[in-house]
Design a protein around this motif. Structure first.
Motif, PDB file in Angstrom:
ATOM      1  N   GLY A  85       0.812  -1.203   0.000  1.00  0.00           N
ATOM      2  CA  GLY A  85       0.000   0.000   0.000  1.00  0.00           C
ATOM      3  C   GLY A  85       0.851   1.260   0.000  1.00  0.00           C
ATOM      4  N   SER A  86       0.223   2.385   0.341  1.00  0.00           N
ATOM      5  CA  SER A  86       0.928   3.666   0.345  1.00  0.00           C
ATOM      6  C   SER A  86       1.905   3.732   1.509  1.00  0.00           C
ATOM      7  N   ALA A  87       2.985   4.491   1.302  1.00  0.00           N
ATOM      8  CA  ALA A  87       4.018   4.601   2.335  1.00  0.00           C
ATOM      9  C   ALA A  87       3.558   5.530   3.449  1.00  0.00           C
ATOM     10  N   ALA A  88       3.744   5.097   4.688  1.00  0.00           N
ATOM     11  CA  ALA A  88       3.466   5.949   5.842  1.00  0.00           C
ATOM     12  C   ALA A  88       4.666   6.833   6.158  1.00  0.00           C
ATOM     13  N   TRP A  89       5.864   6.288   5.981  1.00  0.00           N
ATOM     14  CA  TRP A  89       7.095   7.052   6.190  1.00  0.00           C
ATOM     15  C   TRP A  89       8.256   6.327   5.525  1.00  0.00           C
ATOM     16  N   GLN A  90       9.363   7.066   5.370  1.00  0.00           N
ATOM     17  CA  GLN A  90      10.550   6.493   4.747  1.00  0.00           C
ATOM     18  C   GLN A  90      11.800   7.142   5.338  1.00  0.00           C
ATOM     19  N   VAL A  91      12.829   6.339   5.520  1.00  0.00           N
ATOM     20  CA  VAL A  91      14.130   6.815   6.010  1.00  0.00           C
ATOM     21  C   VAL A  91      15.190   6.392   5.008  1.00  0.00           C
ATOM     22  N   THR A  92      16.090   7.311   4.675  1.00  0.00           N
ATOM     23  CA  THR A  92      17.183   6.990   3.755  1.00  0.00           C
ATOM     24  C   THR A  92      18.521   7.380   4.379  1.00  0.00           C
ATOM     25  N   PHE A  93      19.522   6.578   4.090  1.00  0.00           N
ATOM     26  CA  PHE A  93      20.893   6.844   4.519  1.00  0.00           C
ATOM     27  C   PHE A  93      21.808   6.691   3.316  1.00  0.00           C
ATOM     28  N   ASP A  94      22.768   7.581   3.175  1.00  0.00           N
ATOM     29  CA  ASP A  94      23.807   7.350   2.178  1.00  0.00           C
ATOM     30  C   ASP A  94      24.560   6.073   2.536  1.00  0.00           C
TER      31      ASP A  94
END
Length: 261
Positions: A85-94
């Protein structure tokens, strides 16, 4: 001006250093970064790219490598409101983010996931942890605090080579609530972004690891050159680091993550 603490050391010398945010990524493998339970699905391609999903299919973690990029790719975690489904949140790291920070973040993610699975509280999507949990330890470690009228506050290490930004007044859900970076502001070694809706508990686990006083193991030649004068060598050993051609070499042993709750 501080002197370079590595001047008299061999490039292959193993050392333990602080602060973590200037130590470089360190040797990484999926088992170090992703301490996921056995019932998670984990796949890695021949080129090093990887994908992991929780049994409920609402949590998706990935690694996309880019050897031509200065920061070598991205680690990403996405929480979906429902499977596919749709994203509630997202975290990204290099991909250049220190491995200890990645490990401690994902360890906290697993703890939240298991807590939700057994209690049904839904803290992965609705977390009431106050933002102070994510920045109080920064202040205790001597980081400065600046509040701006545009709804953001900044926390900086004493030399402004580590920065955490918090948007305390959300103007747009498209802007990250929390972000952090290490290195000179004009060209940081790594960046981390926590989107709107990310549980504050996860941001707190990351900042706690960021300012941990537990030194991290590195090989001298792998420590970023331009900020070496700002690094403290806690210990040095005579052991040699083996040469590894893989982009994801075998990891060292790390201490367990510290809980933030």
């Amino acid at each position: 001006m501080p002197t370079d603490p590595f001047t008299d050391l061999s490039p292959d010398q193993q050392v333990k250093v602080l602060p973590r945010h200037l130590a470089g990524p360190g040797p990484v493998d999926l088992g170090t970064v992703w301490p996921f339970p056995e019932d998670w699905s984990v796949h890695q391609a021949d080129d090093g790219a990887a994908l992991a999903t929780s049994p409920c299919l609402r949590l998706v973690a990935s690694l996309a490598l880019d050897a031509d990029s200065p920061r070598k790719g991205k680690w990403t975690v996405t929480a979906n409101r429902a499977p596919f489904g749709s994203a509630a949140w997202q975290v990204t790291f290099d991909a250049t983010t220190p491995v200890e920070l990645l490990h401690d973040f994902h360890s906290e993610l697993v703890d939240l996931y298991l807590e939700d699975r057994h209690s049904g509280q839904g803290r992965l999507l609705e977390d009431n942890t106050p933002p102070q949990e994510a920045y109080t330890l920064l202040l205790a470690r001597g980081w400065s605090h600046q509040i701006k009228t545009d709804g953001t506050r900044f926390f900086r290490d004493p030399e402004s080579l580590g920065v955490v930004r918090h948007r305390y007044a959300i103007v747009s859900a498209d802007s990250p609530t929390w972000s952090a970076w290490g290195g000179y502001p004009s060209e940081p070694y790594w960046r981390a972004r926590f989107s709107y809706g990310t549980p504050t508990t996860l941001a707190a686990a990351f900042t706690a690891s960021l300012v941990s006083t537990e030194p991290v193991g590195r090989v001298v030649k792998d420590i970023p050159f331009h900020t070496r004068r700002h690094i403290y060598v806690a210990a040095a050993t005579s052991a040699q680091q083996p040469s590894v051609s893989s982009p994801l070499p075998v990891p060292p042993s790390f201490p367990g993550p510290s809980r933030t709750r």
